[in-house]
Write a protein that holds these residues in place. Sequence first.
Motif, mmCIF file in Angstrom:
data_model
loop_
_atom_site.group_PDB
_atom_site.id
_atom_site.type_symbol
_atom_site.label_atom_id
_atom_site.label_comp_id
_atom_site.label_asym_id
_atom_site.label_seq_id
_atom_site.Cartn_x
_atom_site.Cartn_y
_atom_site.Cartn_z
ATOM 1 N N GLN A 159 -22.645 -8.349 10.229
ATOM 2 C CA GLN A 159 -22.405 -9.632 9.538
ATOM 3 C C GLN A 159 -21.603 -9.437 8.266
ATOM 4 N N GLN A 160 -21.952 -8.399 7.490
ATOM 5 C CA GLN A 160 -21.244 -8.180 6.224
ATOM 6 C C GLN A 160 -19.766 -7.911 6.465
ATOM 7 N N PHE A 161 -19.449 -7.279 7.599
ATOM 8 C CA PHE A 161 -18.059 -6.929 7.848
ATOM 9 C C PHE A 161 -17.290 -8.039 8.535
ATOM 10 N N LEU A 162 -17.935 -8.767 9.444
ATOM 11 C CA LEU A 162 -17.154 -9.695 10.248
ATOM 12 C C LEU A 162 -17.355 -11.166 9.897
ATOM 13 N N SER A 163 -18.519 -11.544 9.308
ATOM 14 C CA SER A 163 -18.616 -12.953 8.931
ATOM 15 C C SER A 163 -18.768 -13.181 7.434
ATOM 16 N N SER A 164 -19.697 -12.452 6.761
ATOM 17 C CA SER A 164 -19.851 -12.699 5.321
ATOM 18 C C SER A 164 -18.720 -12.076 4.512
ATOM 19 N N ARG A 165 -18.067 -11.103 5.095
ATOM 20 C CA ARG A 165 -16.978 -10.400 4.445
ATOM 21 C C ARG A 165 -17.346 -9.846 3.070
ATOM 22 N N ASN A 166 -18.516 -9.202 3.033
ATOM 23 C CA ASN A 166 -18.865 -8.460 1.826
ATOM 24 C C ASN A 166 -18.888 -6.985 2.214
ATOM 25 N N TRP A 167 -17.697 -6.385 2.230
ATOM 26 C CA TRP A 167 -17.602 -5.012 2.723
ATOM 27 C C TRP A 167 -18.370 -4.009 1.866
ATOM 28 N N PRO A 168 -18.348 -4.106 0.542
ATOM 29 C CA PRO A 168 -19.110 -3.126 -0.239
ATOM 30 C C PRO A 168 -20.607 -3.150 0.083
ATOM 31 N N PHE A 169 -21.184 -4.340 0.225
ATOM 32 C CA PHE A 169 -22.620 -4.414 0.549
ATOM 33 C C PHE A 169 -22.879 -3.833 1.946
ATOM 34 N N GLY A 170 -22.015 -4.179 2.914
ATOM 35 C CA GLY A 170 -22.139 -3.612 4.261
ATOM 36 C C GLY A 170 -22.031 -2.095 4.231
ATOM 37 N N SER A 171 -21.115 -1.589 3.386
ATOM 38 C CA SER A 171 -20.965 -0.135 3.273
ATOM 39 C C SER A 171 -22.221 0.507 2.704
ATOM 40 N N ALA A 172 -22.833 -0.157 1.721
ATOM 41 C CA ALA A 172 -24.061 0.383 1.143
ATOM 42 C C ALA A 172 -25.153 0.461 2.210
ATOM 43 N N LEU A 173 -25.267 -0.587 3.037
ATOM 44 C CA LEU A 173 -26.259 -0.572 4.122
ATOM 45 C C LEU A 173 -25.963 0.567 5.111
ATOM 46 N N ALA A 174 -24.660 0.748 5.418
ATOM 47 C CA ALA A 174 -24.284 1.815 6.352
ATOM 48 C C ALA A 174 -24.625 3.190 5.765
ATOM 49 N N MET A 175 -24.450 3.318 4.405
ATOM 50 C CA MET A 175 -24.797 4.589 3.767
ATOM 51 C C MET A 175 -26.288 4.874 3.917
ATOM 52 N N VAL A 176 -27.108 3.824 3.821
ATOM 53 C CA VAL A 176 -28.549 4.010 3.966
ATOM 54 C C VAL A 176 -28.863 4.512 5.379
ATOM 55 N N ILE A 177 -28.222 3.899 6.392
ATOM 56 C CA ILE A 177 -28.438 4.339 7.778
ATOM 57 C C ILE A 177 -27.989 5.798 7.937
ATOM 58 N N ASN A 236 -27.243 -5.292 12.708
ATOM 59 C CA ASN A 236 -26.722 -6.666 12.720
ATOM 60 C C ASN A 236 -26.297 -7.097 11.334
ATOM 61 N N LEU A 237 -27.095 -6.670 10.337
ATOM 62 C CA LEU A 237 -26.798 -7.017 8.950
ATOM 63 C C LEU A 237 -25.442 -6.431 8.546
ATOM 64 N N ILE A 238 -25.213 -5.177 8.953
ATOM 65 C CA ILE A 238 -23.944 -4.525 8.631
ATOM 66 C C ILE A 238 -22.807 -5.273 9.310
#
Lengths: 293, 274
Positions: free
Chosen positions: A253-271, A249-251
């Motif tokens: 949100q980063q992509f579709l509402s908060s629009r912080n793609w680099p942070f979302g990408s970092a979370l996706a890398m962790v997964i 969900n956090l990922i």
Amino acid sequence: MTHRQRVQLFLLLTPVTVFLGVFFLIPLGTIAVYSLLTPGLYGGVEWSFYHWNYGRIFGWADGITEVFEPVYLHILLRSLGLAAATVAICLVLCYPVAFWVAGLAPRWRMLFLFLITLPFFASLIVRLYAWLLLLKPSGLLNTVLMGLGVITEPLDILYTPVAVILGMVYIFLPFMFLPLFASIDTLDRSLIEASGDLGARPVQTLLKVVLPMTVPGIVAGGVIVFIPAVGNFIVPDVLGGAKGLMTGNLIEQQFLSSRNWPFGSALAMVIMALVLGVLLVFSNRARRAGGRT
Amino acid sequence: MRRLPLTVFSLIFFAFLYLPLAVIVGYSFNANPVNMLVWEGFTLDWYRGLFGLDRSFDPQSRTVYVESTPQMLAALRNSLIVAVSTTCIATVLGTTAALALNRYRFRGKALWSGGLMVPMMMPDIVLGIGLLIFFTSAGMRLSLLTIIIGQCTFLTSYVFIVVQARLAGLDPALEEASADLGASDWVTFRKVTLPQLAPGLLGGALLAFIISMDDLVITYFISGSGSQTLPIYIFGMIRRGVKPEINALATLIILASVLIAGLGLWLRARGDRK
């Protein structure tokens, strides 16, 4: 290999290699690149190296542009916990049933294997929606439990982590069942009889004979359930509420509402790292266990 | 052996598997407009409302979904376009890959056979956002095309596995005999390999079709505003609140997918027995 065969092989293998290279490998690579870029002001990115995205998750944020919030780590641990719980419950539910189905006459076995796989094909979102209805305070579960006098107040399960686990167990059961069944089915049943004849109690037979021999199935089922569970965002979105939020969900949100793609990408890398880790550790272990029996 | 407790447990397990689906089907016929979880009587109103067939529908007492019929049908049409296209592409890609890995020996073979499984194992969300970043940085507008491309990545894996399993079970002697009798590679493929491979191809294609029709997560990230598919449409409906029409739509979807999947599994079972 003759020249003609070489040409054939080239013709067969090139389309799929190019397609997956461009539309699978490169997108995964871009996640890795994005996770190391600077988030821009209005949802864009700046092309400069930036490691605080990871710092924000794991705790080395500089405290000025990015702040370490332990909440991300908590959500990550919660995702791991919920996925592990899902694996454990799926295993406990499927093991006896797989054992039972394996002992049936061929005709019935076919029928029950069919019945196991069928719900997997009935739309995922529809099956989750069913649980939304079941778990509502006025839903079937509470109505039945209160009618039976088991509870006096409606259980407040919906929008909690329990609902997330229930939903994930429900949708991933076939994933656990099939590898388990394959493993249990090849079990030599005379060994169970031998164990009993030699005086072992059923529990001893289960723990010392049956379980060790089905380790490959257990591991395979566990991995196949864990991987889609740990990054899941649909189940927590539909059934979870704020307390059941997962990394997925956090990922999102980063992509579709908060629009912080680099942070979302970092979370996706962790997964992705978690999934690769699990695959590496357990595929080795399954092979070793498989070789032993 | 104490079989009875095991049998009882297993039967409860199967009931647990089917109860939620049965509940939706039941609720879809419930006439209660206020609380659909309390049974009031039998009705087909929600099905009528879904298709806009009920001309005398009174918007005052029963809220028809504003976005009902046209949007739903557009989503269904999108889903079908995507599923048919991805099924064709993924079946070709998966089958050529399976043939290459099954019929030829070459260096790096293990790398390919392992690598072809990875798209299937990758968590949906990771692939979804990867494709989203990729398409937007490449300047591609999100549309049905991006959905088709995106879904083909992991559907190829599924087809590959199914076809590969079928190929591995074929008797190579038949192909050798065909070659010895003077048939060209192409004739052998057309007349010997392909007919034997047909059940595997059909099974792989059906699997790809069903999974494509049902895909939510990856499509969610790479569908534009005009390219909603059916699962995304339902996801949006559920997010906005529970409405009785969803039950009717869900029932129809359960029916359709169970029919298609039933057909596929039956075909496979028949193919295995032969």
